[in-house]
Every structure is written in C-alpha cells, then in structure tokens.
Design a protein around this motif. Structure first.
Motif, mmCIF file in Angstrom:
data_model
loop_
_atom_site.group_PDB
_atom_site.id
_atom_site.type_symbol
_atom_site.label_atom_id
_atom_site.label_comp_id
_atom_site.label_asym_id
_atom_site.label_seq_id
_atom_site.Cartn_x
_atom_site.Cartn_y
_atom_site.Cartn_z
ATOM 1 N N PHE A 324 0.860 -1.174 0.000
ATOM 2 C CA PHE A 324 0.000 0.000 0.000
ATOM 3 C C PHE A 324 0.896 1.223 0.000
ATOM 4 N N ALA A 325 0.631 2.155 -0.915
ATOM 5 C CA ALA A 325 1.438 3.364 -1.059
ATOM 6 C C ALA A 325 0.645 4.563 -0.566
ATOM 7 N N LYS A 326 1.329 5.438 0.180
ATOM 8 C CA LYS A 326 0.672 6.647 0.682
ATOM 9 C C LYS A 326 1.679 7.790 0.691
ATOM 10 N N PRO A 327 1.218 9.031 0.465
ATOM 11 C CA PRO A 327 2.137 10.172 0.538
ATOM 12 C C PRO A 327 2.728 10.287 1.941
ATOM 13 N N ILE A 328 3.987 10.729 2.018
ATOM 14 C CA ILE A 328 4.657 10.831 3.311
ATOM 15 C C ILE A 328 3.885 11.752 4.258
ATOM 16 N N LEU A 329 3.333 12.826 3.726
ATOM 17 C CA LEU A 329 2.533 13.740 4.544
ATOM 18 C C LEU A 329 1.059 13.606 4.183
ATOM 19 N N GLY A 333 -6.467 9.431 3.720
ATOM 20 C CA GLY A 333 -6.455 8.540 2.568
ATOM 21 C C GLY A 333 -6.120 9.197 1.251
ATOM 22 N N GLU A 334 -5.880 10.519 1.249
ATOM 23 C CA GLU A 334 -5.604 11.242 0.003
ATOM 24 C C GLU A 334 -4.385 10.653 -0.714
ATOM 25 N N GLY A 335 -4.561 10.355 -1.994
ATOM 26 C CA GLY A 335 -3.454 9.925 -2.833
ATOM 27 C C GLY A 335 -2.993 8.502 -2.623
ATOM 28 N N GLY A 336 -3.655 7.744 -1.748
ATOM 29 C CA GLY A 336 -3.233 6.372 -1.469
ATOM 30 C C GLY A 336 -3.674 5.398 -2.546
ATOM 31 N N PHE A 337 -2.909 4.326 -2.712
ATOM 32 C CA PHE A 337 -3.319 3.262 -3.643
ATOM 33 C C PHE A 337 -2.679 1.940 -3.228
ATOM 34 N N ALA A 338 -3.358 0.858 -3.580
ATOM 35 C CA ALA A 338 -2.877 -0.489 -3.255
ATOM 36 C C ALA A 338 -2.411 -1.187 -4.518
ATOM 37 N N ILE A 344 -2.179 -2.234 -9.725
ATOM 38 C CA ILE A 344 -2.975 -1.397 -8.840
ATOM 39 C C ILE A 344 -4.369 -1.996 -8.691
ATOM 40 N N SER A 345 -4.736 -2.311 -7.462
ATOM 41 C CA SER A 345 -6.026 -2.959 -7.213
ATOM 42 C C SER A 345 -7.078 -1.989 -6.704
ATOM 43 N N VAL A 346 -6.642 -0.914 -6.067
ATOM 44 C CA VAL A 346 -7.592 0.089 -5.577
ATOM 45 C C VAL A 346 -6.849 1.415 -5.433
ATOM 46 N N ARG A 347 -7.566 2.496 -5.704
ATOM 47 C CA ARG A 347 -6.971 3.822 -5.611
ATOM 48 C C ARG A 347 -7.931 4.741 -4.859
ATOM 49 N N SER A 348 -7.387 5.651 -4.087
ATOM 50 C CA SER A 348 -8.210 6.599 -3.362
ATOM 51 C C SER A 348 -9.065 7.425 -4.318
ATOM 52 N N SER A 349 -10.255 7.770 -3.850
ATOM 53 C CA SER A 349 -11.127 8.631 -4.657
ATOM 54 C C SER A 349 -10.702 10.092 -4.557
ATOM 55 N N ASN A 350 -9.809 10.399 -3.609
ATOM 56 C CA ASN A 350 -9.315 11.772 -3.422
ATOM 57 C C ASN A 350 -7.843 11.821 -3.796
ATOM 58 N N ASN A 351 -7.530 12.588 -4.837
ATOM 59 C CA ASN A 351 -6.156 12.620 -5.333
ATOM 60 C C ASN A 351 -5.709 14.043 -5.647
ATOM 61 N N ASP A 352 -5.778 14.887 -4.627
ATOM 62 C CA ASP A 352 -5.330 16.257 -4.773
ATOM 63 C C ASP A 352 -3.831 16.266 -5.121
ATOM 64 N N TRP A 354 -1.532 18.161 -4.307
ATOM 65 C CA TRP A 354 -0.657 18.454 -3.176
ATOM 66 C C TRP A 354 -0.161 17.159 -2.537
ATOM 67 N N TYR A 355 -0.994 16.122 -2.580
ATOM 68 C CA TYR A 355 -0.619 14.825 -2.009
ATOM 69 C C TYR A 355 0.094 13.948 -3.035
ATOM 70 N N THR A 356 -0.457 13.849 -4.225
ATOM 71 C CA THR A 356 0.088 12.901 -5.202
ATOM 72 C C THR A 356 1.468 13.304 -5.707
ATOM 73 N N GLN A 357 1.832 14.594 -5.551
ATOM 74 C CA GLN A 357 3.152 15.033 -5.999
ATOM 75 C C GLN A 357 4.221 14.881 -4.917
ATOM 76 N N GLN A 358 3.812 14.394 -3.754
ATOM 77 C CA GLN A 358 4.783 14.145 -2.685
ATOM 78 C C GLN A 358 5.542 12.848 -2.948
ATOM 79 N N ASN A 359 6.658 12.659 -2.217
ATOM 80 C CA ASN A 359 7.277 11.342 -2.169
ATOM 81 C C ASN A 359 6.365 10.397 -1.390
ATOM 82 N N TYR A 360 6.462 9.119 -1.697
ATOM 83 C CA TYR A 360 5.572 8.121 -1.107
ATOM 84 C C TYR A 360 6.327 7.189 -0.166
#
Length: 420
Positions: A324-329, A333-338, A344-352, A354-360
């Motif tokens: 499971f991958a998630k932004p460091i900050l 659940g923003e930007g998370g995916f499995a 990829i089996s599931v992805r967060s419905s919220n992908n702002d 600000w989160y997705t451009q962070q390191n994971y």
C-alpha cells in the motif's frame, strides 16, 4: 431503522452536541458549509464488541507508544540531510529538533483483523483532532442509548488528568504558574475541528478561550494574540497541520511561519502537541523504524516492532510486488493506492495534487476486516488514542471504529459507535 438518516438519529446526536454528525463540504472562498450536500458521518447504530478486544487493542497501543517515544527521541538527534531523506519539510526541521516538550497525545490507526490473525498499526496521527470526541465520550453515550455497556469508563478521567498535567508542564516551561497563563484552543473553523476543541476545553481545569484559526495574530514579533480581544496567548492548543502552516501567508502575502517559529524559540509561546507531535506525523517514520531494525531496540520494544509494525520502506521494491502506497505527509487517505501482485487494485477517490506530488512511503499490504451493516460489507479501521502520562510514557485512551464503503478509509468514512 435508517442508520444514516432518521429523526431518532438526529435527536440523539444533537442531544450529544455533536455538530458534525453529518459532513458538509466547505465552499471555496467563502468557507460556508454547503448543507445541501451533507453526507452522513455518525451511524445510528451501536456495534457490540467484547471488552477483551478493547483491552487488547489498548494494551497493544501502549506497547506501540513505547516504541514511538524512542523514535521521537531519535528523530530529534538526526541531522538535516537524514530528516530531509525521510520527507520532513526543510522549514520544519529546526522546530522538530527544538521542541523538547514531548507529544501530548496521538491517535493510532489499526488493521485489527482477528479472523486473519493480522494486528498491525498502520499509521500514527499525533496532529489531528479528528475522531477524538467519538472515542472518548461519543461511544459511551451511544452505548447507553442502545442499552449496551459503555466500552471504557476510565477514558474521560485519563484525558482530564493528562491534559491538565501537560498544560502545567507547558506553564513550567514558561516559568510561571498556570493560573497566570492565558490558554487558548484553536483549529480550522469547521463544525468538526472547532466543535472538538469546544469539547476538549471542558476537560481543562484552567481558564481558557477558544478561537477560530483566522483570529490568531502576532504582535510586532513579541507575542501571539487573539485579534478579537487583543489579549496575548501563552499556551496554545493549535490543531492544524504544521506542513500546511509553513506555507500560510497573511493578508499582505507574507509568510507567517518565521515569526511564529521565532516566538517558539524565544519561549514566548508554548504550542502543545506541535513540533514534537509533527516529528511523529510523517508516514515515513514507519520506514525509519524498519530501517533501524530489531537490534536497535530493547528486547521488549523489538518484540513490539516485530508483532505490531508492518514492514515499511521509502522504496516499493524493498516491500515486493504487493503493497500500500501513501504520501509521506498524507491525510485522510488522500493519494493512497494499493498494488496487489504488481497491479494497482484500488486507488483513493481523493487525489489532490498536493498529495500525489509528494514522495511516497510503501507498506506491506494488509487485509482489513469487514463489517456487515445495513446490508453492506464495509472496511473496518480501529482508532486508538494515547496520552502522555506526565513522564513521557504513553497510556491508552479511548478506541473506536471507522467504516468505509470502499477499501480506503477517507474523510467520508463513517463513525460506527461501539458498546459492550
């Protein structure tokens, strides 16, 4: 009975003075809640759990707290390059290393899947007021309403004792009695965050005030004050993410952070659960724990890491082809995916962005338990609160359940009250 929307539900949660039993999105620009777009949050339902389950989660949480206490102390000794490697924003590093008042509290999120034998803490949230009232007072009140036993009779007492201890420690750092200190609570001006602060304030024996975040001001670099009353503030509970605050500006477009940071360094203000709490907020601290290895810890703490911490890394390949991958900050659940077996089996419905451009950060993929309720199978996450006992040891507080219709817990997840 409609657990999402019924007159009985409305009466119960309004009688509890829980103004956020429904969530309403906030209109950008005005900050006004869009009540016509409300969605349910608190379920009119009480899930019965065994007292042993609650006790076991609390005991496990205290063991995890012992590890996190050590990690907090380690983080404060790390050099700047190492902290940058683990994703700490450069502007926060001085504060993280300086703030010697240990964290007051935190909420742990657990994958507690007894059927599968999975009991892992997936993250720690020391810098949020979310899900606090629910785990402390809310469960007990709903349990009584439905004729069940309260899940924990001692959590309010624990909160009151530890909160007042911590405020007294803050006053001691300022060099004056708490009776001479002006104490304030602040948060984002929404029903949940500010409502939780109004509730928390009732547990403080000292006099205090509460103000929305936008009324905080800094007077000529000399002190923090309430812009409504013009009175200075000595001790502040500011439940607002540090990683956001470092970018905030005033009406002139000037950054607020340098002036606030200077007040902290000059010991003109103590902000409770701030720099020290942020030290444990990045999801990368779980990667740090994995990198430190079992040999770094005492036998007891090493056993806790082995039993309750999932393998976590800043590199996906170090975990394998399922993670499971998630932004460091990341938050809510923003930007998370499995990723399962490389896909990829599931992805967060919220992908702002600000989160997705962070390191994971990448964590071993866990199977969360499901709870059948109202004909739906929902994903279950346990939250568990920890408090500083006054001697920098974390003791357990309230616990609670969040439910999601999807696989990822986000800001639209439900609160499912519990009883025994």
């Amino acid at each position: 009975m409609n657990i999402f929307n019924s007159p009985q539900r409305k009466r119960l949660f309004q009688s509890m003075k829980m103004g956020w039993y429904n969530f309403a999105p906030i209109e950008e620009g005005t900050g006004i809640p869009l009540t016509d777009q409300e969605t349910p949050y608190a379920l009119y339902y009480c899930h019965q759990v065994l007292p042993q389950t609650i006790q076991e989660i609390q005991q496990a949480s205290e063991l995890v707290g012992s590890v996190l206490t050590q990690v907090w102390q380690i983080i404060r000794t790390l050099d700047e390059d190492t902290l940058l490697y683990y994703g700490f924003p450069e502007a926060t590093i001085k504060l993280v290393k300086y703030d010697f008042l240990a964290p007051f509290c935190m909420r742990l999120d657990w994958c507690w899947n007894q059927e599968k034998g999975i009991k892992k803490v997936v993250e720690t949230n020391p810098q949020t007021p979310s899900f606090w009232f629910e785990c402390t007072d809310g469960n007990n009140k709903v349990a009584r309403h439905f004729g069940l036993q309260e899940p924990d009779l001692n959590v309010q007492k624990t909160l009151k004792i530890t909160l007042n201890q911590h405020v007294n420690r803050a006053a001691l750092n300022l060099g004056k009695p708490v009776t001479d200190c002006r104490v304030a609570f602040t948060a984002l001006n929404n029903a949940e965050d500010l409502g939780t602060m109004r509730w928390l304030r009732n547990y403080l024996e000292s006099k205090s005030t509460i103000l929305p975040l936008e009324y905080l001001g800094i007077k000529d670099g000399k002190y923090l004050f309430d812009q409504r009353t013009k009175k200075p503030i000595d001790i502040l509970f500011m439940w607002y993410p540090v990683e956001w605050l470092i970018h905030d500006t005033d009406e002139k477009g000037e950054r607020l952070w340098p002036a606030l940071e200077q007040l902290i360094f000059e010991n003109k203000i103590v902000i409770v659960n701030f720099g020290s709490a942020f030290a444990l907020q990045p999801k990368s601290i779980f990667a740090l724990i994995t990198d430190l290895g079992y040999d770094f810890f005492s036998n007891k703490d090493a056993g806790t890491v082995w039993e309750y911490f999932p393998k976590t890394s800043l590199s996906a390949t170090a975990i394998g082809n399922s993670y499971f991958a998630k932004p460091i900050l990341g938050r809510e659940g923003e930007g998370g995916f499995a990723v399962n077996s490389g896909k990829i089996s599931v992805r967060s419905s919220n992908n702002d962005p600000w989160y997705t451009q962070q390191n994971y950060v990448y964590q071993e993929l866990l199977e969360f338990p499901k709870l059948e309720i109202d004909g739906k199978s929902m994903t279950q996450v346990w939250g568990a609160w920890l408090y500083n006992n006054g001697h920098d040891k974390f003791i357990s507080g309230g616990v609670g359940i969040r439910l999601s219709e999807g696989e990822i817990t986000d800001n639209l997840s439900y609160w499912c009250p519990i009883g025994c």
